[in-house]
Scaffold this motif. Structure first.
Motif, PDB file in Angstrom:
ATOM      1  N   LEU A  34       4.020  24.470   6.361  1.00  0.00           N
ATOM      2  CA  LEU A  34       5.286  24.866   5.744  1.00  0.00           C
ATOM      3  C   LEU A  34       5.055  25.920   4.669  1.00  0.00           C
ATOM      4  N   LEU A  35       4.045  25.713   3.844  1.00  0.00           N
ATOM      5  CA  LEU A  35       3.728  26.683   2.794  1.00  0.00           C
ATOM      6  C   LEU A  35       3.261  28.009   3.389  1.00  0.00           C
ATOM      7  N   ILE A  36       2.474  27.933   4.454  1.00  0.00           N
ATOM      8  CA  ILE A  36       1.984  29.149   5.107  1.00  0.00           C
ATOM      9  C   ILE A  36       3.143  29.967   5.658  1.00  0.00           C
ATOM     10  N   GLN A  37       4.081  29.306   6.327  1.00  0.00           N
ATOM     11  CA  GLN A  37       5.226  30.024   6.875  1.00  0.00           C
ATOM     12  C   GLN A  37       6.069  30.648   5.762  1.00  0.00           C
ATOM     13  N   GLY A  38       6.280  29.906   4.690  1.00  0.00           N
ATOM     14  CA  GLY A  38       7.066  30.436   3.585  1.00  0.00           C
ATOM     15  C   GLY A  38       6.406  31.630   2.925  1.00  0.00           C
ATOM     16  N   LEU A  39       5.097  31.529   2.685  1.00  0.00           N
ATOM     17  CA  LEU A  39       4.369  32.639   2.071  1.00  0.00           C
ATOM     18  C   LEU A  39       4.348  33.854   2.994  1.00  0.00           C
ATOM     19  N   ALA A  40       4.203  33.611   4.289  1.00  0.00           N
ATOM     20  CA  ALA A  40       4.192  34.715   5.250  1.00  0.00           C
ATOM     21  C   ALA A  40       5.538  35.433   5.280  1.00  0.00           C
ATOM     22  N   VAL A  41       6.630  34.687   5.145  1.00  0.00           N
ATOM     23  CA  VAL A  41       7.958  35.310   5.085  1.00  0.00           C
ATOM     24  C   VAL A  41       8.061  36.209   3.855  1.00  0.00           C
ATOM     25  N   LEU A  42       7.604  35.714   2.713  1.00  0.00           N
ATOM     26  CA  LEU A  42       7.658  36.513   1.483  1.00  0.00           C
ATOM     27  C   LEU A  42       6.837  37.794   1.616  1.00  0.00           C
ATOM     28  N   LEU A  43       5.638  37.681   2.167  1.00  0.00           N
ATOM     29  CA  LEU A  43       4.781  38.857   2.327  1.00  0.00           C
ATOM     30  C   LEU A  43       5.370  39.841   3.332  1.00  0.00           C
ATOM     31  N   ALA A  44       5.998  39.323   4.378  1.00  0.00           N
ATOM     32  CA  ALA A  44       6.636  40.206   5.357  1.00  0.00           C
ATOM     33  C   ALA A  44       7.808  40.951   4.722  1.00  0.00           C
ATOM     34  N   LEU A  45       8.564  40.271   3.867  1.00  0.00           N
ATOM     35  CA  LEU A  45       9.678  40.927   3.178  1.00  0.00           C
ATOM     36  C   LEU A  45       9.174  41.987   2.197  1.00  0.00           C
ATOM     37  N   VAL A  46       8.057  41.693   1.537  1.00  0.00           N
ATOM     38  CA  VAL A  46       7.457  42.684   0.635  1.00  0.00           C
ATOM     39  C   VAL A  46       7.026  43.916   1.421  1.00  0.00           C
ATOM     40  N   SER A  47       6.414  43.702   2.582  1.00  0.00           N
ATOM     41  CA  SER A  47       5.988  44.837   3.408  1.00  0.00           C
ATOM     42  C   SER A  47       7.193  45.650   3.886  1.00  0.00           C
ATOM     43  N   TYR A  48       8.284  44.964   4.194  1.00  0.00           N
ATOM     44  CA  TYR A  48       9.513  45.659   4.600  1.00  0.00           C
ATOM     45  C   TYR A  48      10.019  46.548   3.465  1.00  0.00           C
ATOM     46  N   ARG A  49      10.009  45.993   2.256  1.00  0.00           N
ATOM     47  CA  ARG A  49      10.498  46.749   1.093  1.00  0.00           C
ATOM     48  C   ARG A  49       9.617  47.968   0.822  1.00  0.00           C
ATOM     49  N   LEU A  50       8.306  47.786   0.941  1.00  0.00           N
ATOM     50  CA  LEU A  50       7.392  48.900   0.707  1.00  0.00           C
ATOM     51  C   LEU A  50       7.576  50.001   1.748  1.00  0.00           C
ATOM     52  N   LEU A  51       7.708  49.615   3.000  1.00  0.00           N
ATOM     53  CA  LEU A  51       7.915  50.612   4.053  1.00  0.00           C
ATOM     54  C   LEU A  51       9.221  51.372   3.843  1.00  0.00           C
ATOM     55  N   ASP A  52      10.228  50.654   3.386  1.00  0.00           N
ATOM     56  CA  ASP A  52      11.531  51.284   3.168  1.00  0.00           C
ATOM     57  C   ASP A  52      11.479  52.270   2.001  1.00  0.00           C
ATOM     58  N   GLU A  53      10.839  51.851   0.902  1.00  0.00           N
ATOM     59  CA  GLU A  53      10.845  52.687  -0.296  1.00  0.00           C
ATOM     60  C   GLU A  53       9.810  53.803  -0.246  1.00  0.00           C
ATOM     61  N   LEU A  59       7.942  54.943   2.669  1.00  0.00           N
ATOM     62  CA  LEU A  59       7.943  55.772   3.879  1.00  0.00           C
ATOM     63  C   LEU A  59       9.346  55.994   4.445  1.00  0.00           C
ATOM     64  N   SER A  60      10.332  55.426   3.790  1.00  0.00           N
ATOM     65  CA  SER A  60      11.723  55.523   4.278  1.00  0.00           C
ATOM     66  C   SER A  60      11.844  55.043   5.723  1.00  0.00           C
ATOM     67  N   TYR A  61      11.103  54.000   6.013  1.00  0.00           N
ATOM     68  CA  TYR A  61      11.120  53.436   7.366  1.00  0.00           C
ATOM     69  C   TYR A  61      11.573  51.983   7.289  1.00  0.00           C
ATOM     70  N   ARG A  62      12.568  51.655   8.093  1.00  0.00           N
ATOM     71  CA  ARG A  62      13.078  50.292   8.105  1.00  0.00           C
ATOM     72  C   ARG A  62      12.742  49.615   9.432  1.00  0.00           C
ATOM     73  N   PRO A  63      11.772  48.710   9.414  1.00  0.00           N
ATOM     74  CA  PRO A  63      11.416  48.013  10.660  1.00  0.00           C
ATOM     75  C   PRO A  63      12.573  47.154  11.155  1.00  0.00           C
ATOM     76  N   SER A  64      12.583  46.930  12.449  1.00  0.00           N
ATOM     77  CA  SER A  64      13.596  46.053  13.036  1.00  0.00           C
ATOM     78  C   SER A  64      13.268  44.596  12.716  1.00  0.00           C
ATOM     79  N   LEU A  65      14.231  43.741  12.970  1.00  0.00           N
ATOM     80  CA  LEU A  65      14.016  42.310  12.740  1.00  0.00           C
ATOM     81  C   LEU A  65      12.866  41.790  13.596  1.00  0.00           C
ATOM     82  N   ALA A  66      12.779  42.262  14.835  1.00  0.00           N
ATOM     83  CA  ALA A  66      11.694  41.823  15.720  1.00  0.00           C
ATOM     84  C   ALA A  66      10.337  42.255  15.170  1.00  0.00           C
ATOM     85  N   GLN A  67      10.261  43.469  14.629  1.00  0.00           N
ATOM     86  CA  GLN A  67       8.998  43.946  14.062  1.00  0.00           C
ATOM     87  C   GLN A  67       8.598  43.133  12.833  1.00  0.00           C
ATOM     88  N   ILE A  68       9.573  42.844  11.994  1.00  0.00           N
ATOM     89  CA  ILE A  68       9.290  42.026  10.809  1.00  0.00           C
ATOM     90  C   ILE A  68       8.820  40.630  11.221  1.00  0.00           C
TER      91      ILE A  68
END
Length: 251
Positions: free
Chosen positions: A10-29, A31-40
């Motif tokens: 449970l902790l692993i899944q939660g932490l992985a979600v947070l890290l994936a969201l951080v990576s999404y934010r970094l890519l957006d800010e 590289l101006s790239y917004r991954p799809s939900l499937a990619q995230i």
């Protein structure tokens, strides 16, 4: 103190979600790239699998962590009705039951392992044999044909595999007795041969139980998973691969 594997996951899944969201934010800010939900979801799955490995969970947890969120995304897009999820949940519960606690998934052994196992059993002497975590009953049902002088037992805690094994035995007119219970509640002193194909996580506790309960001269056999505290007295089937290798100890 090591956390239970369910809480770890449970902790692993939660932490992985947070890290994936951080990576999404970094890519957006950056590289101006917004991954799809499937990619995230795939990124989250990869992170979760890596975290599972770092946490030293059993190897079969790694792919489960990887596919969990992508499977949720796919299921959402399929518009599966609620009853479909309920049915899938019930089937999984019936087949895997307390795997979250025992860390023993449903493993099915092969004919190669059955033949190697037969080579370790007494050819003419009477003996009693129990298969711990007997699944759908294939091992004792196969062996009783070759050893008519022996008594065979299968112990399985999950309802669906136990019911399948019981029905198979009834349809064949088998003398094997299939019991639905936790093998840890058994007295292993009642058997001459104890066989198990479980998981690495289950072996330390099972070995302690076998060492404390089994009679002198009886035989303990594990498929695929040795115990670390004592080298086996016999090894069979190693030429067929690690999954088919049998480790035997004379108690």
């Amino acid at each position: 103190m090591r956390l239970p594997v369910t809480l770890q996951s449970l902790l692993i899944q939660g932490l992985a979600v947070l890290l994936a969201l951080v990576s999404y934010r970094l890519l957006d800010e950056v590289l101006s790239y917004r991954p799809s939900l499937a990619q995230i979801a795939l990124v989250q799955g990869g992170i979760a699998a890596l975290l599972s490995r770092f946490a030293r969970q059993a190897r079969w947890w790694h792919p489960l962590h990887f596919v969990f969120l992508p499977a949720v995304v796919v299921a959402q897009r399929l518009n599966i009705p609620p009853l479909g999820y309920l049915a899938a949940f019930i089937v999984l519960v019936l087949f895997y039951w307390s795997s979250f606690r025992t860390q023993v998934p449903l493993y099915l052994s092969s004919r190669k392992a059955w033949d190697a196992l037969a080579g370790l059993l007494p050819a003419t002497e009477r003996f009693s044999f129990v298969d711990l975590g007997s699944g759908v009953g294939s091992v004792p049902l196969h062996l009783e044909r070759r050893f008519p002088q022996a008594r065979f037992y299968g112990v399985e805690i999950a309802p669906a595999p136990w019911l399948i094994s019981w029905l198979r035995g009834r349809l064949r007119g088998s003398g094997t007795r299939f019991t639905r219970r936790d093998y840890s509640a058994l007295d292993l002193a009642e058997f001459d041969v104890v066989f198990a194909f479980l998981s690495p996580a289950a072996m330390p506790a099972l070995w302690r139980q076998a060492s404390a309960q089994m009679r002198s001269g009886s035989l303990f056999i594990s498929q695929a998973f040795p115990v670390g505290s004592r080298p086996p007295d016999h090894v069979a089937g190693e030429g067929d691969g690690a999954r088919h290798t049998l480790y035997a100890w004379r108690m």
